[in-house]
Design an enzyme around this catalytic site. Sequence first.
Site, mmCIF file in Angstrom:
data_model
loop_
_atom_site.group_PDB
_atom_site.id
_atom_site.type_symbol
_atom_site.label_atom_id
_atom_site.label_comp_id
_atom_site.label_asym_id
_atom_site.label_seq_id
_atom_site.Cartn_x
_atom_site.Cartn_y
_atom_site.Cartn_z
ATOM 1 N N THR A 255 7.045 -0.073 98.801
ATOM 2 C CA THR A 255 8.014 -0.188 97.944
ATOM 3 C C THR A 255 8.809 -1.600 97.948
ATOM 4 O O THR A 255 9.629 -1.894 96.882
ATOM 5 C CB THR A 255 8.822 1.033 97.673
ATOM 6 O OG1 THR A 255 9.416 1.404 99.113
ATOM 7 C CG2 THR A 255 8.011 2.228 97.317
ATOM 8 N N ASP B 15 -9.203 9.176 90.983
ATOM 9 C CA ASP B 15 -7.829 9.768 91.410
ATOM 10 C C ASP B 15 -6.712 10.093 90.134
ATOM 11 O O ASP B 15 -5.926 9.536 89.754
ATOM 12 C CB ASP B 15 -7.056 8.430 92.244
ATOM 13 C CG ASP B 15 -5.714 8.954 93.059
ATOM 14 O OD1 ASP B 15 -5.111 7.864 93.324
ATOM 15 O OD2 ASP B 15 -5.482 10.109 93.170
ATOM 16 N N HIS C 189 -16.381 -2.144 90.582
ATOM 17 C CA HIS C 189 -16.923 -3.675 90.364
ATOM 18 C C HIS C 189 -18.353 -3.751 90.734
ATOM 19 O O HIS C 189 -18.889 -4.624 89.964
ATOM 20 C CB HIS C 189 -16.326 -4.528 91.402
ATOM 21 C CG HIS C 189 -14.637 -4.798 90.962
ATOM 22 N ND1 HIS C 189 -14.529 -5.517 89.690
ATOM 23 C CD2 HIS C 189 -13.589 -5.042 91.501
ATOM 24 C CE1 HIS C 189 -13.219 -5.662 89.733
ATOM 25 N NE2 HIS C 189 -12.883 -5.289 90.746
ATOM 26 N N GLU D 239 -11.772 -6.177 85.454
ATOM 27 C CA GLU D 239 -10.796 -5.802 86.228
ATOM 28 C C GLU D 239 -10.234 -4.319 85.589
ATOM 29 O O GLU D 239 -9.911 -3.276 86.205
ATOM 30 C CB GLU D 239 -9.666 -6.633 86.287
ATOM 31 C CG GLU D 239 -9.675 -7.446 87.726
ATOM 32 C CD GLU D 239 -9.569 -6.824 88.692
ATOM 33 O OE1 GLU D 239 -8.527 -5.972 89.263
ATOM 34 O OE2 GLU D 239 -10.551 -7.315 89.650
ATOM 35 N N HIS E 36 -6.284 -10.321 86.606
ATOM 36 C CA HIS E 36 -5.613 -9.234 86.797
ATOM 37 C C HIS E 36 -4.422 -9.011 86.269
ATOM 38 O O HIS E 36 -3.423 -8.224 86.485
ATOM 39 C CB HIS E 36 -4.952 -9.427 88.371
ATOM 40 C CG HIS E 36 -6.122 -9.294 89.421
ATOM 41 N ND1 HIS E 36 -7.054 -10.738 89.631
ATOM 42 C CD2 HIS E 36 -6.695 -8.598 90.238
ATOM 43 C CE1 HIS E 36 -7.700 -10.243 90.447
ATOM 44 N NE2 HIS E 36 -7.675 -9.002 90.883
ATOM 45 N N ASP F 245 -5.264 -17.579 88.194
ATOM 46 C CA ASP F 245 -5.918 -15.958 88.461
ATOM 47 C C ASP F 245 -7.176 -15.823 87.613
ATOM 48 O O ASP F 245 -7.342 -15.001 86.799
ATOM 49 C CB ASP F 245 -4.903 -14.763 87.883
ATOM 50 C CG ASP F 245 -5.528 -13.486 88.390
ATOM 51 O OD1 ASP F 245 -5.173 -12.638 87.438
ATOM 52 O OD2 ASP F 245 -6.144 -13.268 89.185
ATOM 53 N N ASP G 58 -2.694 10.927 88.511
ATOM 54 C CA ASP G 58 -1.601 9.972 87.794
ATOM 55 C C ASP G 58 -2.344 8.947 87.135
ATOM 56 O O ASP G 58 -3.537 8.896 87.316
ATOM 57 C CB ASP G 58 -0.641 9.598 88.929
ATOM 58 C CG ASP G 58 -1.125 8.992 90.045
ATOM 59 O OD1 ASP G 58 -0.813 9.557 91.153
ATOM 60 O OD2 ASP G 58 -2.011 7.861 89.907
ATOM 61 N N TYR H 290 -16.215 -13.015 85.614
ATOM 62 C CA TYR H 290 -14.955 -12.757 86.112
ATOM 63 C C TYR H 290 -14.021 -13.855 85.864
ATOM 64 O O TYR H 290 -13.594 -14.591 86.815
ATOM 65 C CB TYR H 290 -14.981 -12.862 87.855
ATOM 66 C CG TYR H 290 -14.063 -11.994 88.277
ATOM 67 C CD1 TYR H 290 -13.050 -12.411 89.025
ATOM 68 C CD2 TYR H 290 -13.816 -10.481 88.175
ATOM 69 C CE1 TYR H 290 -12.052 -11.835 89.752
ATOM 70 C CE2 TYR H 290 -12.922 -9.843 88.774
ATOM 71 C CZ TYR H 290 -11.929 -10.737 89.645
ATOM 72 O OH TYR H 290 -10.863 -9.827 90.092
ATOM 73 N N GLU I 84 -0.937 3.753 94.284
ATOM 74 C CA GLU I 84 0.494 4.198 94.661
ATOM 75 C C GLU I 84 0.481 4.631 95.984
ATOM 76 O O GLU I 84 1.471 4.975 96.628
ATOM 77 C CB GLU I 84 0.734 5.267 93.508
ATOM 78 C CG GLU I 84 0.063 6.543 93.860
ATOM 79 C CD GLU I 84 -1.459 6.236 93.102
ATOM 80 O OE1 GLU I 84 -1.802 4.996 92.701
ATOM 81 O OE2 GLU I 84 -2.384 7.209 92.894
ATOM 82 N N HIS J 247 -11.739 1.755 92.404
ATOM 83 C CA HIS J 247 -11.703 0.398 91.793
ATOM 84 C C HIS J 247 -12.678 -0.624 92.380
ATOM 85 O O HIS J 247 -13.306 -1.254 91.579
ATOM 86 C CB HIS J 247 -10.278 -0.168 91.994
ATOM 87 C CG HIS J 247 -9.895 -1.612 91.330
ATOM 88 N ND1 HIS J 247 -9.160 -1.925 90.424
ATOM 89 C CD2 HIS J 247 -10.392 -2.742 92.057
ATOM 90 C CE1 HIS J 247 -9.279 -3.266 90.124
ATOM 91 N NE2 HIS J 247 -9.993 -3.963 91.070
ATOM 92 N N GLU J 248 -12.629 -0.779 93.721
ATOM 93 C CA GLU J 248 -13.707 -1.649 94.268
ATOM 94 C C GLU J 248 -15.047 -1.422 93.947
ATOM 95 O O GLU J 248 -15.894 -2.148 93.859
ATOM 96 C CB GLU J 248 -13.476 -1.910 95.947
ATOM 97 C CG GLU J 248 -12.020 -2.590 96.081
ATOM 98 C CD GLU J 248 -11.917 -3.794 95.309
ATOM 99 O OE1 GLU J 248 -12.930 -4.577 94.954
ATOM 100 O OE2 GLU J 248 -10.664 -4.153 95.097
ATOM 101 N N ASP K 52 -8.048 5.322 94.806
ATOM 102 C CA ASP K 52 -8.061 4.520 93.546
ATOM 103 C C ASP K 52 -8.681 3.225 93.990
ATOM 104 O O ASP K 52 -9.012 2.361 93.196
ATOM 105 C CB ASP K 52 -7.043 4.518 92.392
ATOM 106 C CG ASP K 52 -5.526 4.325 93.277
ATOM 107 O OD1 ASP K 52 -4.656 4.411 92.511
ATOM 108 O OD2 ASP K 52 -5.593 3.838 94.744
#
Lengths: 146, 1021
Positions: free
Chosen positions: B494, B481, B450, B470, B539, B534, B484, B461, B489, B446-447, B442
């Site tokens: 974590t 992906d 873009h 985003e 984001h 941001d 889920d 942006y 992830e 994601h990238e 992912d």
Amino acid sequence: MRPSHSNHALLSLAVALLLGCQRPPTASSARSLRFGSGGGFAGLQTTYELYPDGRLTRRTSTPAAADAPATPLPPPPAAQVRACFRQLDALPTDSLQLDQPGNLTYFLDGQTRRGCPVHLAWGAPGAPAPHAARALYRNLQALLPR
Amino acid sequence: MKTTLALAGLLAVSGAFGAAQAQTARFKPTARSLAPAARPRINATIDGARAAELQRSTGPHLDAARLSTLARPVTASSGLGAVQLWRDAASGLPVFISATPKTTDAASRPAPADPAAASLAFLGELRAELQVQQPAQEFRVGDISRDALGQTHVRLTQHWRGLPVYGAEVVVHLDGHNQPTRFSGRHFRTPSGLTNLTPALAAPAAAAQAETALRRQTHVAALSADVQRLLEYSAPQSELVVYHPEPYAAPVLAWHVTTRPNVLERWETFVDAQTGAVLRQYESSCAANGPRTASGTDLNGTARTLNTYEWNNRFYLIDGAQPMFNLGRSTMPDEPVGALLTLDANNTRPSAPTITHVSGANNTSWTNRSAVSAHFNAATAYNYYRSVFNRNSLDGAGGTMISMVRLAEDDGSGMDNAFWNGRFIAYGEGNTGFTPLAGGLDVAGHEMTHGVVEKTANLVYQGQSGALNESMADVFGAMMDRADWLIGEDVVRTSAFPSGALRSLQDPHNGGTSLSNRGYQPRTMSELYTGTQDNGGVHVNSGIPNWAFYKTATAIGRDHAEQIWYRALTTYLTRSSQFLDLRLAAIQAATDLYGGSSADVTAVRAAFDAVGILGGTTQPPTHTLPTNPGQDYILSYDTNTADPGTLYRSNTAGANFLRLSTTAAISKPSLNDAGTVAVFVDAQHRLRALQLSPTVSESIIQNQPVWHNVAISKDGTKLAAVTMAQDTSIYVVNLASGQAVRYMLYNPTSAGTRGTGVMFADALEWDYSGEYLLYDSYNVISNAQGQDIDFWDIGFLRAWNAAGNTWGDGQIQKLVQNLPAGLSIGNPVLAKNSPHIMAFDLLDANAGTNGFSVMGLNVETGAAGTIFQGLSTPGTPSYSKLDDKMLFTAFNTAGDTVVAVTNLQADKITPSGTATVLISEGKWGVWYSQGQRVVTAAKESAATAVPGLSAYPNPAREELTLQADAAAEATLYDLLGRPVRTARLQPGRRSTLELNGLSAGTYVLRATAGAATSTRMIVKQ
């Protein structure tokens, strides 16, 4: 009777023409130069802050969250620090403001000796920062500990 | 002295005006070009080419031959004497035979026979050794040649029941008397076991099988007609043959397919004619380079099949197996075209990168796991867009996709991030927050998305458009992906992200309760982040449209939802789209795809409702301002040089003139909305202010002789001015604070960059919000042919941020992005009561001397109208008090400048009836009213406002009561910035400002309490 214009606020405009910009003096006389990058997949931002006395800090923050504490870094050589601030002060007037963020945004924030605010944010494809600003950014990067 | 115009002097205004000079630039500067996009530099040392060793074989392998002497007895009928055989060690079949005739006496030799017949007879004699049952039937004579030594050489190919036996060819060599003396070549035993010679697969199907297999190995493209003629090839050529898949293994019936997949290559494929299996495929053109496949272990420990590329005996992580690969245009390996290229930054920092290919001497040892992950995921992303949306690469045009792994931070530490920079995707190896980010599918999705966004909607942006940017990246990353609804992830630590994911589409709160929690995002508009960090929370606020997607997808399925979102992105959204635009786009996309009454449309609506993105949420209100209640007049400039008067006020019928000034002016006056102050530039380039009510007075407010134009904001609190130099800037002064800034002008490009070409600005007009400044500017740019073209256009500059009570960010939008050649627009003016309606001048340079028109435009609907055309001068239009009329400058038939008027229809952009002359010997008519109305609600930031400040009554006559919850200093300024009254405020106590002695009019109250500042507009009656 023609009113006196000695106190006209517009006189500040004339002064601005001479000085290039004007802003009210800040409460503290200390100034700093903030640079870094942020955004990308994680939205994290790393901000370095350089002071004229050579102090250098780093802060990594998550999007829109409260600032994380600044971590002191080894002070760079004084001559290089002075050179960077001289470079900041010498930025051309048309290289003081830019707002073209990209997925990864690089930034320079500060204030020249004359009080001109400097805010440059770049990263959008095809929209590089002015040459002088990029040169300053590279020199600032060179101050970072390896 | 101006007099009331006699009725007899009225002339019908028509298009036949006298000739006048069209608007031209003040001078012509040099044009500049835009900066090029960045490209990664390859600084690896590539091995030099060395000669490739071709080891291809089209038949049995050449092993050491065995020499043996035929031991069998020679029959009397045989013409052969002793025979020597050399046999292939593997097959035992002879590869060379030397035989001598029984007698060397030429007289006793049999008569010379036909070489062909003699050769077949010779082979017949040797059939036992050849292990060929019936040589005369199984061998066919081909080429027969006679050399200079008098020897004849007969080539024969082997056949079996009419089918060629692939790879079997022998030569019988005859002496000068046509006596066979030698045998050479390779053949096969009679394939008697192959009895079924009827193919189950037809030739076209075999060719298709061959092409399918070929696409995994090389680039297959349609050849142009010219190339086909050059190669004498138009389609795969197929031949049914007897084929030995392994040397001397049992033969099969096969199709031999010859294919030319591109201009450089020729491939041979053998397809089992019964099963369709591809038995063998190889390139038969003289080259050793091309796509390969390999296996490598990725960051997650999974073995992945990778498409690699062999070039000059080295293997690269270059995927040239996708349909978009264009070998002909590529410079391998550094500049592949239409490939998926993976590079290594070798843990170097962006300021001093060392970027190399990911390559090796063999194709079996790919140990750079980050590169393996990135390369595999890039192919996954490419195939996702291609198979789901028929999109050819990120740019939709088969452009190369570049991934770069192991890029470090500026300080050399591991980068806890990945990003798209418009040219490539860069992955960090992680640090405290992440493991190597290439490990997340992912992340790649994601990238790469873009990149898709950049080539489609190209969402800016920042702010909501940036959040949509985003969100789209998260949405399609999650769709790739699909296991889920989480983002990142597979790569988060974590310890940094306790929820186990960077973001969650299923629940954007992601286990947190506020932005202080890592990974937390708002999920409804009530939680919208409105700060500036941001880039305005791109984001952060992406969580809201993310949740809308999740709700949609769980209602109608991922397949439908992604199709709707993709169509919304690529068909309907644009650079500045806001959340509302996504709602509208998604609903329309769902309608387009599945019908207006579909469950999909219902689900999309419900999803956006649930997250609070409602119809009309972010649309600027299409409101009408209240009519100015005051008396209206017309301000005009007298062009009669015999009259010392310059600026005059008349009634709206063009009568009852009142001289306001004798100062020569070079700019059209600009008035505040209350009609009490006009500002203009005099002939000495100084700024002047003209108080219009209750008494008329004039003053120089800035005496530097540098100015060209000036405009006052509707509320009278700000001035904008331009100089007379070639100055690509507009100066703005906040009269309330006394501060001034300079805004640099630029031309926004369709790519979102700040383009050059602006020479200088001229006309200025503030909008009713007080935030935006309309202006026109002269531009010179280069066209595609490199020629300079010049034009005027209109821009909107954000000069003020009302919410933050601070300077605007200087962002510019153009009214028209790409004006048609020959057109210029300028002199913008807003309607008096409809902030979304404007008028402006348009010049058509191709229309001759009367090329000016006054145009009306509804900015919200895009509707436009021609209010008047055929002018030979700019009209500099002005709306009437009720927006039912338009003033404009024109020439009458005598060549005199006049102020004309035309009625307008209810839409305020189209004329009604015929225009007439209103004021003769005049120009720059400005319709204004002298009265108070609320045109802008300036919003103060609660964090910076003086707490509890109140000022009443407003309007006030004799005194103004002030109150605040903090100790403050209050100063009352007139519109020329002069302080006229001051007061100290104590918390909770009332103070008064005495207003007696002040002229009736508008004033600015400014209160400061430490760093807090508040301003109020006060009207003195």
